[in-house]
Design a protein around this motif. Sequence first.
Motif, PDB file in Angstrom:
ATOM      1  N   PRO A   1      -0.185  -2.805  -9.118  1.00  0.00           N
ATOM      2  CA  PRO A   1      -1.230  -1.761  -9.104  1.00  0.00           C
ATOM      3  C   PRO A   1      -1.523  -1.217  -7.714  1.00  0.00           C
ATOM      4  O   PRO A   1      -2.036  -0.100  -7.583  1.00  0.00           O
ATOM      5  CB  PRO A   1      -2.448  -2.463  -9.715  1.00  0.00           C
ATOM      6  CG  PRO A   1      -2.170  -3.927  -9.614  1.00  0.00           C
ATOM      7  CD  PRO A   1      -0.691  -4.074  -9.682  1.00  0.00           C
ATOM      8  N   ARG A   2      -1.197  -1.971  -6.672  1.00  0.00           N
ATOM      9  CA  ARG A   2      -1.412  -1.470  -5.316  1.00  0.00           C
ATOM     10  C   ARG A   2      -0.513  -0.284  -4.994  1.00  0.00           C
ATOM     11  O   ARG A   2      -0.771   0.469  -4.046  1.00  0.00           O
ATOM     12  CB  ARG A   2      -1.169  -2.589  -4.302  1.00  0.00           C
ATOM     13  CG  ARG A   2      -2.132  -3.762  -4.392  1.00  0.00           C
ATOM     14  CD  ARG A   2      -1.730  -4.893  -3.462  1.00  0.00           C
ATOM     15  NE  ARG A   2      -0.420  -5.432  -3.789  1.00  0.00           N
ATOM     16  CZ  ARG A   2       0.166  -6.447  -3.140  1.00  0.00           C
ATOM     17  NH1 ARG A   2      -0.466  -7.008  -2.107  1.00  0.00           N
ATOM     18  NH2 ARG A   2       1.350  -6.896  -3.501  1.00  0.00           N
ATOM     19  N   CYS A   3       0.566  -0.115  -5.776  1.00  0.00           N
ATOM     20  CA  CYS A   3       1.547   0.930  -5.507  1.00  0.00           C
ATOM     21  C   CYS A   3       1.378   2.159  -6.398  1.00  0.00           C
ATOM     22  O   CYS A   3       2.113   3.144  -6.239  1.00  0.00           O
ATOM     23  CB  CYS A   3       2.958   0.380  -5.685  1.00  0.00           C
ATOM     24  SG  CYS A   3       3.344  -1.066  -4.665  1.00  0.00           S
ATOM     25  N   ALA A   4       0.433   2.115  -7.326  1.00  0.00           N
ATOM     26  CA  ALA A   4       0.301   3.198  -8.307  1.00  0.00           C
ATOM     27  C   ALA A   4       0.066   4.554  -7.654  1.00  0.00           C
ATOM     28  O   ALA A   4       0.525   5.587  -8.149  1.00  0.00           O
ATOM     29  CB  ALA A   4      -0.837   2.876  -9.274  1.00  0.00           C
ATOM     30  N   GLY A   5      -0.630   4.575  -6.519  1.00  0.00           N
ATOM     31  CA  GLY A   5      -0.913   5.831  -5.839  1.00  0.00           C
ATOM     32  C   GLY A   5       0.311   6.547  -5.305  1.00  0.00           C
ATOM     33  O   GLY A   5       0.231   7.731  -4.933  1.00  0.00           O
TER      34      GLY A   5
ATOM     35  N   ASN B   1       0.834  -1.196   0.000  1.00  0.00           N
ATOM     36  CA  ASN B   1       0.000   0.000   0.000  1.00  0.00           C
ATOM     37  C   ASN B   1       0.870   1.247   0.000  1.00  0.00           C
ATOM     38  O   ASN B   1       2.066   1.193   0.305  1.00  0.00           O
ATOM     39  CB  ASN B   1      -0.958   0.003   1.195  1.00  0.00           C
ATOM     40  CG  ASN B   1      -0.222   0.041   2.517  1.00  0.00           C
ATOM     41  OD1 ASN B   1       0.213   1.094   2.961  1.00  0.00           O
ATOM     42  ND2 ASN B   1      -0.070  -1.123   3.161  1.00  0.00           N
ATOM     43  N   VAL B   2       0.246   2.382  -0.303  1.00  0.00           N
ATOM     44  CA  VAL B   2       0.976   3.641  -0.408  1.00  0.00           C
ATOM     45  C   VAL B   2       1.562   4.050   0.935  1.00  0.00           C
ATOM     46  O   VAL B   2       2.657   4.616   1.006  1.00  0.00           O
ATOM     47  CB  VAL B   2       0.047   4.739  -0.964  1.00  0.00           C
ATOM     48  CG1 VAL B   2       0.734   6.096  -0.950  1.00  0.00           C
ATOM     49  CG2 VAL B   2      -0.399   4.390  -2.386  1.00  0.00           C
ATOM     50  N   GLY B   3       0.863   3.744   2.021  1.00  0.00           N
ATOM     51  CA  GLY B   3       1.346   4.131   3.337  1.00  0.00           C
ATOM     52  C   GLY B   3       2.701   3.554   3.680  1.00  0.00           C
ATOM     53  O   GLY B   3       3.507   4.202   4.367  1.00  0.00           O
ATOM     54  N   SER B   4       2.980   2.345   3.212  1.00  0.00           N
ATOM     55  CA  SER B   4       4.292   1.754   3.508  1.00  0.00           C
ATOM     56  C   SER B   4       5.401   2.525   2.797  1.00  0.00           C
ATOM     57  O   SER B   4       6.534   2.590   3.284  1.00  0.00           O
ATOM     58  CB  SER B   4       4.315   0.271   3.125  1.00  0.00           C
ATOM     59  OG  SER B   4       4.077   0.098   1.742  1.00  0.00           O
TER      60      SER B   4
END
Length: 286
Positions: free
Chosen positions: A82-86, A42-45
């Motif tokens: 795709p989970r990291c695209a943000g 996720n982006v938070g990591s």
Amino acid sequence: MKIFDPHIHMTSRTTDDYEKMRAAGVRALVEPAFWLGQPRTNVGSFTDYFDGLIGWERFRAAQFGIRHHCTIALNPKEANDPRCAGVLDVLPRYLAKDGVVAVGEVGYDSMTDAEEKAFTYQLGLAIEHDLPVLVHTPHRDKLAGTRRTLDVVAESGIDPARVVVDHLNEVTVGLVADAGCWMGFSIYPDTKMDEHRMVAILKEYGTDRMLVNSAADWGRSDPLTTYRTGKTMLEAGFTESDVDAVLWDNPVAFYGQSGKLMIEQLPVTSESGTFEGNSILRGARK
């Protein structure tokens, strides 16, 4: 010998490494954002990791008298998830931070469409934020990857003098030299380049636009290969001025284009100091 390591992943190294680097002459470094082995979900990591690069790791390096800078980006490998695209949406706020001296690592891992999309977008961010770019070339199909890399750089409109193409070897260095980009070389114990091959390249191509790094990370690597390259250069007949150019002047010139480089000398202060209440010390012996 005074050394500026332009690419080293200190988050994965120990305080012993900082001590050895300081003793060998390392006074400044750049730590590029990259993947950590374990996939992030996720982006938070990523934001926690970026915060660590501009915060705790800079503090930790300073305890050993070493100036720490970093580069920020969504790396090529995780650009495929795709989970990291943000992550691309949060980059601008980090690119404005003190100590962030380039966009990177960007480029290719497996040469997918997703990697190229992220690469192109981040070259645009570099232009927008007036920052140089650190480009990772793939470890597989390196020649094809380097050729495509240079095509994408040219298509972006960025000044090639603001781009370093890293992880080069004897097969790819000529392409990058002709393109006008800076040439980066990672010196490793078993893979990539070694110091003797590096010296042979320096004899053929000279010292201009050359960056030599250890790229030391959580794998089998060595944070002192920059020092060993300098020693090998001297043994091969290069002058101390040549060594200074490769190991200090060139990194300062390249990353200095960011306008955010800090190279004033720091004292060793590892016996004191905290960062948000945390210290590198773990208690004294009785």
